[in-house]
Scaffold this motif. Structure first.
Motif, PDB file in Angstrom:
ATOM      1  N   ARG A  90       0.832  -1.213   0.000  1.00 43.53           N
ATOM      2  CA  ARG A  90       0.000   0.000   0.000  1.00 43.53           C
ATOM      3  C   ARG A  90       0.858   1.252   0.000  1.00 43.53           C
ATOM      4  NH1 ARG A  90      -1.031   2.984   4.043  1.00 43.53           N
ATOM      5  NH2 ARG A  90      -0.481   1.350   5.559  1.00 43.53           N
ATOM      6  N   LEU A  91       1.919   1.259   0.823  1.00 34.70           N
ATOM      7  CA  LEU A  91       2.796   2.422   0.871  1.00 34.70           C
ATOM      8  C   LEU A  91       3.485   2.665  -0.471  1.00 34.70           C
ATOM      9  CD1 LEU A  91       4.413   1.873   4.382  1.00 34.70           C
ATOM     10  CD2 LEU A  91       2.861   3.719   3.739  1.00 34.70           C
ATOM     11  N   LEU A  92       3.865   1.597  -1.140  1.00 36.46           N
ATOM     12  CA  LEU A  92       4.512   1.729  -2.444  1.00 36.46           C
ATOM     13  C   LEU A  92       3.539   2.290  -3.486  1.00 36.46           C
ATOM     14  CD1 LEU A  92       6.573  -1.582  -2.455  1.00 36.46           C
ATOM     15  CD2 LEU A  92       7.507   0.723  -2.382  1.00 36.46           C
ATOM     16  N   ARG A  93       2.299   1.842  -3.450  1.00 35.23           N
ATOM     17  CA  ARG A  93       1.310   2.376  -4.393  1.00 35.23           C
ATOM     18  C   ARG A  93       1.014   3.841  -4.105  1.00 35.23           C
ATOM     19  NH1 ARG A  93      -1.008  -2.792  -3.382  1.00 35.23           N
ATOM     20  NH2 ARG A  93      -2.549  -1.854  -1.954  1.00 35.23           N
ATOM     21  N   ASP A  94       0.944   4.180  -2.802  1.00 32.65           N
ATOM     22  CA  ASP A  94       0.727   5.587  -2.434  1.00 32.65           C
ATOM     23  C   ASP A  94       1.874   6.463  -2.932  1.00 32.65           C
ATOM     24  OD1 ASP A  94      -1.605   4.874  -1.193  1.00 32.65           O
ATOM     25  OD2 ASP A  94      -0.781   4.916   0.844  1.00 32.65           O
ATOM     26  N   GLN A  95       3.097   5.953  -2.788  1.00 34.41           N
ATOM     27  CA  GLN A  95       4.258   6.709  -3.249  1.00 34.41           C
ATOM     28  C   GLN A  95       4.208   6.910  -4.755  1.00 34.41           C
ATOM     29  OE1 GLN A  95       6.573   8.101  -1.311  1.00 34.41           O
ATOM     30  NE2 GLN A  95       7.634   8.972  -3.086  1.00 34.41           N
ATOM     31  N   ALA A  96       3.778   5.892  -5.474  1.00 34.14           N
ATOM     32  CA  ALA A  96       3.664   6.012  -6.933  1.00 34.14           C
ATOM     33  C   ALA A  96       2.652   7.087  -7.319  1.00 34.14           C
ATOM     34  CB  ALA A  96       3.267   4.665  -7.532  1.00 34.14           C
ATOM     35  N   ARG A  97       1.525   7.107  -6.625  1.00 32.57           N
ATOM     36  CA  ARG A  97       0.512   8.122  -6.932  1.00 32.57           C
ATOM     37  C   ARG A  97       1.041   9.531  -6.668  1.00 32.57           C
ATOM     38  NH1 ARG A  97      -3.146   4.109  -5.072  1.00 32.57           N
ATOM     39  NH2 ARG A  97      -2.917   4.801  -2.904  1.00 32.57           N
ATOM     40  N   GLN A  98       1.823   9.694  -5.592  1.00 33.81           N
ATOM     41  CA  GLN A  98       2.390  11.004  -5.298  1.00 33.81           C
ATOM     42  C   GLN A  98       3.322  11.475  -6.412  1.00 33.81           C
ATOM     43  OE1 GLN A  98       4.212  11.125  -1.413  1.00 33.81           O
ATOM     44  NE2 GLN A  98       2.497  10.008  -0.468  1.00 33.81           N
ATOM     45  N   LEU A  99       3.930  10.529  -7.108  1.00 33.21           N
ATOM     46  CA  LEU A  99       4.845  10.869  -8.203  1.00 33.21           C
ATOM     47  C   LEU A  99       4.142  10.872  -9.559  1.00 33.21           C
ATOM     48  CD1 LEU A  99       7.931   8.718  -7.092  1.00 33.21           C
ATOM     49  CD2 LEU A  99       7.598  11.180  -6.785  1.00 33.21           C
ATOM     50  N   SER A 119      10.355   0.306  -9.518  1.00 33.13           N
ATOM     51  CA  SER A 119       9.966  -0.236  -8.207  1.00 33.13           C
ATOM     52  C   SER A 119      11.042   0.027  -7.165  1.00 33.13           C
ATOM     53  CB  SER A 119       9.703  -1.740  -8.318  1.00 33.13           C
ATOM     54  OG  SER A 119       8.588  -2.004  -9.154  1.00 33.13           O
ATOM     55  N   GLN A 120      12.307  -0.043  -7.561  1.00 29.83           N
ATOM     56  CA  GLN A 120      13.383   0.235  -6.616  1.00 29.83           C
ATOM     57  C   GLN A 120      13.368   1.695  -6.180  1.00 29.83           C
ATOM     58  OE1 GLN A 120      17.318  -1.527  -7.055  1.00 29.83           O
ATOM     59  NE2 GLN A 120      16.581  -2.764  -8.782  1.00 29.83           N
ATOM     60  N   VAL A 121      13.055   2.591  -7.096  1.00 28.34           N
ATOM     61  CA  VAL A 121      12.964   4.013  -6.733  1.00 28.34           C
ATOM     62  C   VAL A 121      11.842   4.225  -5.722  1.00 28.34           C
ATOM     63  CG1 VAL A 121      12.391   6.309  -7.602  1.00 28.34           C
ATOM     64  CG2 VAL A 121      13.983   4.858  -8.871  1.00 28.34           C
ATOM     65  N   LEU A 122      10.696   3.597  -5.968  1.00 32.00           N
ATOM     66  CA  LEU A 122       9.575   3.712  -5.031  1.00 32.00           C
ATOM     67  C   LEU A 122       9.945   3.137  -3.673  1.00 32.00           C
ATOM     68  CD1 LEU A 122       6.603   2.634  -7.349  1.00 32.00           C
ATOM     69  CD2 LEU A 122       7.206   4.962  -6.640  1.00 32.00           C
ATOM     70  N   LEU A 123      10.596   1.987  -3.691  1.00 37.01           N
ATOM     71  CA  LEU A 123      10.969   1.323  -2.447  1.00 37.01           C
ATOM     72  C   LEU A 123      11.958   2.170  -1.651  1.00 37.01           C
ATOM     73  CD1 LEU A 123      10.659  -1.223  -0.748  1.00 37.01           C
ATOM     74  CD2 LEU A 123      12.455  -2.281  -2.127  1.00 37.01           C
ATOM     75  N   ALA A 124      12.940   2.741  -2.334  1.00 35.29           N
ATOM     76  CA  ALA A 124      13.915   3.595  -1.655  1.00 35.29           C
ATOM     77  C   ALA A 124      13.234   4.788  -1.018  1.00 35.29           C
ATOM     78  CB  ALA A 124      14.990   4.046  -2.643  1.00 35.29           C
ATOM     79  N   ALA A 125      12.243   5.370  -1.711  1.00 37.59           N
ATOM     80  CA  ALA A 125      11.528   6.522  -1.161  1.00 37.59           C
ATOM     81  C   ALA A 125      10.758   6.147   0.103  1.00 37.59           C
ATOM     82  CB  ALA A 125      10.582   7.099  -2.213  1.00 37.59           C
ATOM     83  N   VAL A 126      10.095   5.003   0.068  1.00 37.72           N
ATOM     84  CA  VAL A 126       9.323   4.554   1.237  1.00 37.72           C
ATOM     85  C   VAL A 126      10.240   4.245   2.411  1.00 37.72           C
ATOM     86  CG1 VAL A 126       7.916   2.641   2.097  1.00 37.72           C
ATOM     87  CG2 VAL A 126       7.362   3.706  -0.090  1.00 37.72           C
ATOM     88  N   LEU A 127      11.412   3.662   2.134  1.00 40.47           N
ATOM     89  CA  LEU A 127      12.348   3.298   3.190  1.00 40.47           C
ATOM     90  C   LEU A 127      13.279   4.445   3.586  1.00 40.47           C
ATOM     91  CD1 LEU A 127      13.376  -0.290   2.022  1.00 40.47           C
ATOM     92  CD2 LEU A 127      11.533   0.396   3.544  1.00 40.47           C
ATOM     93  N   ASP A 128      13.074   5.615   2.957  1.00 39.95           N
ATOM     94  CA  ASP A 128      13.875   6.799   3.276  1.00 39.95           C
ATOM     95  C   ASP A 128      15.357   6.566   2.993  1.00 39.95           C
ATOM     96  OD1 ASP A 128      14.240   9.421   4.088  1.00 39.95           O
ATOM     97  OD2 ASP A 128      14.534   8.895   6.202  1.00 39.95           O
TER      98      ASP A 128
END
Length: 438
Positions: free
Chosen positions: A6-15, A40-49
């Motif tokens: 869910r967090l990854l999908r939310d991050q994608a929508r923000q971008l 997906s790695q870019v999204l994951l890095a953003a979620v994991l700060d």
């Protein structure tokens, strides 16, 4: 994994992007080594700060926080490992388990270090003896409750563990009380880890098992530390990393004190060797497990392995023979294990019934396979353990399309009771039954 998806999908929508990441895709990254796409790695890095530059610098999976050094086996290092289980923010390792090198390093570091006395308590008020006794008494009761289907016990165990960790962090106790506090923390962390493992929360389970190893080390309890390490090995076999399991078990067994602990570790080594198709290694480990079990004396056996019995040796031996292609021998061994198993151990029973059902399929005994699979599903659902439900559900899904009447009735029954279907289940949803223990 659902939360992370869910967090990854939310991050994608923000971008301004669209993403179809779900728990199954995350499972592929975690369990099969599938490399995520660059996006997906870019999204994951953003979620994991994590700075995006780290992706290119270190590559997958080196930039992930799971690739960190384990805490040293010192009083301060053990306090840090215990403190980590109290973190309530988004778990940066929630979808990953430890790398092979890190997992083995934890075992190797512990095997090399002889327990030392805790450092002298700092000045100030010491731990209240009455509270310490109460924590010891309650932790024992909670560990007993955790063996049954008590959904609320996990929260109680966490609360008691957090209280114990807070007392340890204050560092205001005598050396003797410090050992007692760490023993309580070790037992609770070990129990909490199993509850996370049963819920398919593998990274959480690993962190708690590591904390249990650290706390047991500070308490001077070699067998509890060795068993917690063997649990990490057991999980590695479950996650299709049997070679890691063998290496961890070598270190863990080197410092055990009691026959019951050595028997348990031998059984788990046999399981890993069987997955690796090492017949001789499997036979040696099973023989050693039986020999050590014969030496077991109740008065000398610590609580963490007091449940160990010939039922476990027999049933796990059956799984070994199944992995090694001998279903007839497997059926006899698993049957003996089930006959001797403590009826309160419902999760173990569900797993062993699933294994016997699989063996019956190999022997083309459709009726027996369907009966055991149905019993396994009922037992797993009653236990509330997601990994057990996933295990038997994966076996039932393998029967899709089988025209025999017992198989048709089994599939209908599984649908009626709400067993997970493809794409909805956990680790077992990929089709193959995981080769692991109970």
């Amino acid at each position: 994994m659902n939360d992370l998806a869910r967090l990854l999908r939310d991050q994608a929508r923000q971008l301004g992007l669209r993403s179809g990441i779900d728990r199954n895709r995350i499972w592929l990254w975690e369990a099969t080594g599938t490399r995520p796409s660059a996006e997906s790695q870019v999204l994951l890095a953003a979620v994991l700060d994590i700075p995006a530059a780290m992706i290119e610098q270190l590559g997958w999976p080196g930039w992930l926080p799971a690739f960190e050094q384990p805490a040293p086996f010192s009083p301060s290092g053990s306090r840090a490992a215990l403190r980590e289980v109290q973190v309530t923010r988004m778990d940066r390792r929630s979808f990953l388990v430890l790398s092979s090198s890190t997992l083995v390093d934890v075992a190797a570091d512990w095997a090399r270090i002889e327990p030392r006395h805790l450092s002298q308590a700092l000045g100030g008020q010491s731990v209240d003896g009455e509270l310490l006794q109460w924590l010891e008494d309650r932790s024992g009761e909670l560990r007993s409750l955790a063996a049954g289907p008590h959904p609320r016990v996990s929260g109680l165990i966490d609360a008691h563990l957090n209280t114990t960790i807070d007392l340890i962090a204050q560092d205001r106790y005598t050396p003797a009380d410090g050992r007692r506090l760490h023993a309580v923390a070790a037992g609770l962390a070990h129990c909490a880890a199993w509850l996370r493992f049963d819920a398919d929360r593998h990274a959480d389970a690993q962190r708690l098992w590591q904390a249990a190893v650290h706390a047991a080390h500070q308490a001077g309890d070699r067998d509890l530390a060795a068993v917690a390490l063997s649990d990490l090995a057991y999980q590695a076999t479950w996650l299709s990393r049997p070679a890691d399991a063998v290496r961890v078990l070598e270190y863990a067994r080197s410092r055990t004190r009691t026959p019951a602990a050595r028997s348990l570790l031998d059984v788990r080594r046999a399981r890993a060797c069987a997955v690796l198709q090492d017949r001789q290694g499997t036979q040696r480990a099973l023989g050693s497990a039986e020999t050590e079990l014969d030496r077991m004396r109740p008065q000398d056996t610590p609580p963490v392995v007091s449940w160990m019995s010939m039922a476990d040796v027999n049933a796990d031996a059956g799984r070994c023979w199944l992995d090694l292609g001998d279903p007839g021998r497997a059926d006899a061994a698993i049957g003996a294990g089930l006959d001797e198993l403590d009826p309160r151990r419902s999760r173990t029973k569900a797993v062993f019934l699933t294994y016997r059902a699989e063996g019956s399929l190999h022997s083309r005994d459709v009726l027996a396979a369907a009966a055991d699979a149905r019993a396994a599903l009922d037992t797993a659902l009653n236990s509330g353990a997601a990994r057990c439900v996933d295990l038997v559900s994966a076996l039932i899904r393998r029967l899709d399309g089988r025209p025999e009447r017992p198989m048709v009735e089994l599939r209908e029954y599984a649908r009626d009771v709400g067993a997970p279907r493809p794409g909805l289940g956990g680790r077992g949803a990929r089709g193959a039954v995981p080769r692991a223990g109970a």
